[in-house]
Scaffold this motif. Sequence first.
Motif, PDB file in Angstrom:
ATOM      1  N   GLY A  99       0.818  -1.204   0.000  1.00  0.00           N
ATOM      2  CA  GLY A  99       0.000   0.000   0.000  1.00  0.00           C
ATOM      3  C   GLY A  99       0.847   1.247   0.000  1.00  0.00           C
ATOM      4  O   GLY A  99       2.082   1.174   0.015  1.00  0.00           O
ATOM      5  N   GLN A 100       0.197   2.403  -0.004  1.00  0.00           N
ATOM      6  CA  GLN A 100       0.926   3.666   0.035  1.00  0.00           C
ATOM      7  C   GLN A 100       0.056   4.754   0.646  1.00  0.00           C
ATOM      8  O   GLN A 100      -1.175   4.640   0.687  1.00  0.00           O
ATOM      9  CB  GLN A 100       1.367   4.088  -1.366  1.00  0.00           C
ATOM     10  N   MET A 101       0.734   5.797   1.140  1.00  0.00           N
ATOM     11  CA  MET A 101       0.020   6.951   1.649  1.00  0.00           C
ATOM     12  C   MET A 101      -0.731   7.593   0.488  1.00  0.00           C
ATOM     13  O   MET A 101      -0.138   7.928  -0.547  1.00  0.00           O
ATOM     14  CB  MET A 101       0.984   7.949   2.281  1.00  0.00           C
ATOM     15  N   SER A 102      -2.049   7.717   0.641  1.00  0.00           N
ATOM     16  CA  SER A 102      -2.881   8.211  -0.450  1.00  0.00           C
ATOM     17  C   SER A 102      -4.172   8.766   0.135  1.00  0.00           C
ATOM     18  O   SER A 102      -5.086   8.000   0.447  1.00  0.00           O
ATOM     19  CB  SER A 102      -3.178   7.081  -1.433  1.00  0.00           C
ATOM     20  N   ALA A 108      -8.490   6.777   4.955  1.00  0.00           N
ATOM     21  CA  ALA A 108      -8.331   8.156   4.476  1.00  0.00           C
ATOM     22  C   ALA A 108      -6.866   8.589   4.411  1.00  0.00           C
ATOM     23  O   ALA A 108      -6.582   9.708   3.983  1.00  0.00           O
ATOM     24  CB  ALA A 108      -9.126   9.149   5.318  1.00  0.00           C
ATOM     25  N   ARG A 109      -5.945   7.698   4.826  1.00  0.00           N
ATOM     26  CA  ARG A 109      -4.530   8.073   4.831  1.00  0.00           C
ATOM     27  C   ARG A 109      -3.652   7.147   3.994  1.00  0.00           C
ATOM     28  O   ARG A 109      -2.753   7.584   3.290  1.00  0.00           O
ATOM     29  CB  ARG A 109      -3.998   8.076   6.271  1.00  0.00           C
ATOM     30  N   TRP A 110      -3.872   5.836   4.143  1.00  0.00           N
ATOM     31  CA  TRP A 110      -3.005   4.819   3.513  1.00  0.00           C
ATOM     32  C   TRP A 110      -3.901   3.795   2.863  1.00  0.00           C
ATOM     33  O   TRP A 110      -4.858   3.318   3.462  1.00  0.00           O
ATOM     34  CB  TRP A 110      -2.135   4.176   4.582  1.00  0.00           C
ATOM     35  N   LYS A 111      -3.574   3.431   1.618  1.00  0.00           N
ATOM     36  CA  LYS A 111      -4.479   2.585   0.838  1.00  0.00           C
ATOM     37  C   LYS A 111      -3.729   1.422   0.195  1.00  0.00           C
ATOM     38  O   LYS A 111      -2.618   1.595  -0.300  1.00  0.00           O
ATOM     39  CB  LYS A 111      -5.128   3.441  -0.261  1.00  0.00           C
ATOM     40  N   VAL A 112      -4.337   0.244   0.234  1.00  0.00           N
ATOM     41  CA  VAL A 112      -3.768  -0.921  -0.442  1.00  0.00           C
ATOM     42  C   VAL A 112      -3.825  -0.708  -1.952  1.00  0.00           C
ATOM     43  O   VAL A 112      -4.856  -0.265  -2.491  1.00  0.00           O
ATOM     44  CB  VAL A 112      -4.532  -2.201  -0.045  1.00  0.00           C
TER      45      VAL A 112
END
Length: 231
Positions: free
Chosen positions: A65-68, A150-154
């Motif tokens: 995942g990443q911060m998004s 709302a912050r980090w998404k797979v």
Amino acid sequence: MDAIPVVRSAADREAIRQRFLLVDTSNVADVLDTLGLFHQGLSSVFTPYPPSSGKLAGWAYTIRGQMSPYQLGGDPDKMEACAGVSAGSVTVWSGDGEGVCYFGELIAIGMKERGCVGSIVDGGIRDIRWIAEQKFPVFARYRTPVQSIARWKVNGWQIPISVRGATSQWVKVCPGDFMLGDEDGVLVIPNEVVDTVLVEAERLTDQERSIREELQQGLSLAEALAKYGHV
């Protein structure tokens, strides 16, 4: 060119997993060195939560995942990724998250229901007390109450990922590699050498057992080294 993963039946995978539960990471690390695989240890920042969570052994199921930034309301990709977990697997989470948890109690329960036997998280976790009640071993880089929503998404799963290493900056983890963790730390055992590593680690384990028994019976350390060599 990447090695072709060895395909094993569900019964063989579980039999191998049970055998790995009886060997120490220290012996496995030594075997990996003899095979020229010198950078398979994960960073010492990976800590068992709770400390009494027990041994972790299973087949890697990778999640990235990443911060998004996005709207509150959940991460459907995370739910889809977790739904693919199968018996005997260990979810290995990677990504650039800092200060947020990648998963907590409810996801751990859901994965356990599917037969998942633990997780390795190159990021944060929360609900540690409740995860402990599930007897679900987790090694994570940090703990935090801050949710990922709302912050980090797979953004990917069952793909090669990189996690922080002990003797190298990163260690590659591919789906189907074997993950082994205990009081000494965590190792990644590439799929194609799992059988070779296991047999030799079992031999070393038997040898160490014999050495301990002989030491207890009066054999000196110098005599043990002369008899068995480096151990």
